[in-house]
Scaffold this motif. Structure first.
Motif, PDB file in Angstrom:
ATOM      1  N   CYS A 150       0.852  -1.188   0.000  1.00  0.00           N
ATOM      2  CA  CYS A 150       0.000   0.000   0.000  1.00  0.00           C
ATOM      3  C   CYS A 150       0.887   1.238   0.000  1.00  0.00           C
ATOM      4  O   CYS A 150       1.477   1.594   1.030  1.00  0.00           O
ATOM      5  CB  CYS A 150      -0.914  -0.013   1.221  1.00  0.00           C
ATOM      6  N   LYS A 151       0.970   1.867  -1.166  1.00  0.00           N
ATOM      7  CA  LYS A 151       1.893   2.991  -1.342  1.00  0.00           C
ATOM      8  C   LYS A 151       1.150   4.195  -1.919  1.00  0.00           C
ATOM      9  O   LYS A 151       0.650   4.142  -3.043  1.00  0.00           O
ATOM     10  CB  LYS A 151       3.035   2.601  -2.272  1.00  0.00           C
TER      11      LYS A 151
ATOM     12  N   TYR B 203       5.851  10.325  -4.843  1.00  0.00           N
ATOM     13  CA  TYR B 203       5.586   9.655  -3.567  1.00  0.00           C
ATOM     14  C   TYR B 203       5.521  10.627  -2.387  1.00  0.00           C
ATOM     15  O   TYR B 203       5.411  10.185  -1.239  1.00  0.00           O
ATOM     16  CB  TYR B 203       6.624   8.559  -3.320  1.00  0.00           C
ATOM     17  N   GLU B 204       5.555  11.920  -2.698  1.00  0.00           N
ATOM     18  CA  GLU B 204       5.443  12.927  -1.636  1.00  0.00           C
ATOM     19  C   GLU B 204       3.976  13.292  -1.425  1.00  0.00           C
ATOM     20  O   GLU B 204       3.558  14.438  -1.616  1.00  0.00           O
ATOM     21  CB  GLU B 204       6.282  14.160  -1.992  1.00  0.00           C
ATOM     22  N   VAL B 205       3.212  12.313  -1.019  1.00  0.00           N
ATOM     23  CA  VAL B 205       1.774  12.497  -0.831  1.00  0.00           C
ATOM     24  C   VAL B 205       1.322  11.608   0.320  1.00  0.00           C
ATOM     25  O   VAL B 205       1.852  10.508   0.516  1.00  0.00           O
ATOM     26  CB  VAL B 205       1.005  12.154  -2.136  1.00  0.00           C
ATOM     27  N   ARG B 206       0.387  12.093   1.088  1.00  0.00           N
ATOM     28  CA  ARG B 206      -0.090  11.330   2.238  1.00  0.00           C
ATOM     29  C   ARG B 206      -1.160  10.329   1.809  1.00  0.00           C
ATOM     30  O   ARG B 206      -2.023  10.637   0.985  1.00  0.00           O
ATOM     31  CB  ARG B 206      -0.652  12.278   3.303  1.00  0.00           C
ATOM     32  N   LEU B 207      -1.098   9.159   2.394  1.00  0.00           N
ATOM     33  CA  LEU B 207      -2.068   8.115   2.094  1.00  0.00           C
ATOM     34  C   LEU B 207      -3.475   8.603   2.435  1.00  0.00           C
ATOM     35  O   LEU B 207      -3.729   9.104   3.526  1.00  0.00           O
ATOM     36  CB  LEU B 207      -1.738   6.849   2.882  1.00  0.00           C
TER      37      LEU B 207
ATOM     38  N   SER C 183       7.872   8.710   1.110  1.00  0.00           N
ATOM     39  CA  SER C 183       8.070  10.159   1.155  1.00  0.00           C
ATOM     40  C   SER C 183       9.351  10.507   1.899  1.00  0.00           C
ATOM     41  O   SER C 183       9.768   9.825   2.836  1.00  0.00           O
ATOM     42  CB  SER C 183       6.884  10.833   1.838  1.00  0.00           C
ATOM     43  N   LEU C 184       9.958  11.608   1.479  1.00  0.00           N
ATOM     44  CA  LEU C 184      11.156  12.128   2.128  1.00  0.00           C
ATOM     45  C   LEU C 184      10.932  13.514   2.717  1.00  0.00           C
ATOM     46  O   LEU C 184      11.791  14.029   3.435  1.00  0.00           O
ATOM     47  CB  LEU C 184      12.319  12.202   1.113  1.00  0.00           C
ATOM     48  N   THR C 185       9.756  14.106   2.432  1.00  0.00           N
ATOM     49  CA  THR C 185       9.526  15.503   2.813  1.00  0.00           C
ATOM     50  C   THR C 185       8.318  15.703   3.722  1.00  0.00           C
ATOM     51  O   THR C 185       7.985  16.840   4.042  1.00  0.00           O
ATOM     52  CB  THR C 185       9.330  16.371   1.547  1.00  0.00           C
ATOM     53  N   LEU C 186       7.665  14.645   4.128  1.00  0.00           N
ATOM     54  CA  LEU C 186       6.413  14.777   4.881  1.00  0.00           C
ATOM     55  C   LEU C 186       6.602  14.633   6.395  1.00  0.00           C
ATOM     56  O   LEU C 186       5.629  14.471   7.118  1.00  0.00           O
ATOM     57  CB  LEU C 186       5.394  13.756   4.377  1.00  0.00           C
TER      58      LEU C 186
END
Length: 260
Positions: free
Chosen positions: A194-195, A203-207, A237-240
């Motif tokens: 689940c990504k 990928y800089e987005v919240r589930l 994510s690397l920025t969240l």
């Protein structure tokens, strides 16, 4: 279905303090852990470490090199002592050039990989283990020799007893629907990664956020109907913010979409 955390997002934390990392994931609310990579621990040490955390080992991702020649026998011995029956090939091809160089990315190469996967699968079955192939975006969207994606070549040539680990974000990035793939592979998808993913943010987005392009309710229903055992959460994510906070929020949000 149960919820596992993929080790990859917290790998650096795990390498510094494995006991804290696994215990933290359990405290967040995860049921299991999907291990990744070649462990620095003996199988008995790793087994004790996981047991101490009270997590369940849902499966183990390993690089292609660990399935070749005499190394496969060592892998089987290690996993037997660890008590793990679920072995996952972490990747083939791609930018990591796993199994072959980019210049060798041909249909015949993927057919050769499929033949080797069948051999590995047979040997694992003899040892009461099963084999799963983990998918990446190129498996869905990159046409090999301009004709067909690598996943389709594999599916045409590997044994039906080889499982497929659908990665939802990678599937969407590759231009395909994760729920459709899960449905089409009923009985062969014990694990779903689940990504969260958005084309605009990668990928800089919240589930579960408005920008996350995963339809989690649909994915959950497809997984449930296909016999999936584990939903494996893997935000990249690397920025969240702090990755444990991201994993915490991801699990909470996923559970709101995946109520029985």
């Amino acid at each position: 279905m149960k919820y596992a955390a993929e080790l990859w997002p917290v790998l650096s934390d795990y390498e510094k303090d494995p006991d804290y990392t696994l215990s933290k994931l359990k405290n967040i609310g995860y049921d299991g852990i999907e291990m990744f990579g070649i462990s620095k621990f003996t199988p008995s040490e790793l087994k004790a470490l996981i047991a101490k955390s009270k997590l369940v080992l849902s499966g183990y991702q390993l690089p292609w090199t660990q399935f070749q020649g005499n190394q496969l026998k060592q892998t089987i011995l290690y996993q037997k002592e660890l008590g793990n029956k679920h072995i996952i090939i972490d990747a083939l091809g791609g930018p990591w050039e796993s199994g072959h160089k980019i210049s060798e990315n041909t249909i015949s190469m993927w057919q050769a990989h499929a033949a080797r996967i069948n051999q590995i699968n047979d040997e694992l079955k003899e040892n009461n283990m099963d084999l799963t192939y983990h998918t990446h975006d190129y498996d869905y969207g990159e046409l090999i020799e301009g004709t067909v994606p690598s996943l389709e070549i594999l599916l045409k040539n590997i044994s039906p007893s080889v499982n497929i680990e659908i990665d939802t974000g990678n599937c969407i990035e590759g231009g395909k629907s994760p729920s459709k793939y899960i449905k089409s592979l009923k009985g062969r998808v014990p694990f779903v990664h689940c990504k969260p993913y958005a084309k605009s943010l990668q990928y800089e987005v919240r589930l579960g956020s408005d920008k996350d392009e995963n339809n989690w309710s649909e994915i959950f229903n497809s997984a449930q109907n296909s016999g999936t055992k584990w939903l494996v959460v893997e935000p990249e994510s690397l920025t969240l913010g702090n990755i444990f906070d991201v994993l915490d929020d991801s699990l909470k949000q996923l559970k709101t979409f995946t109520k029985d």
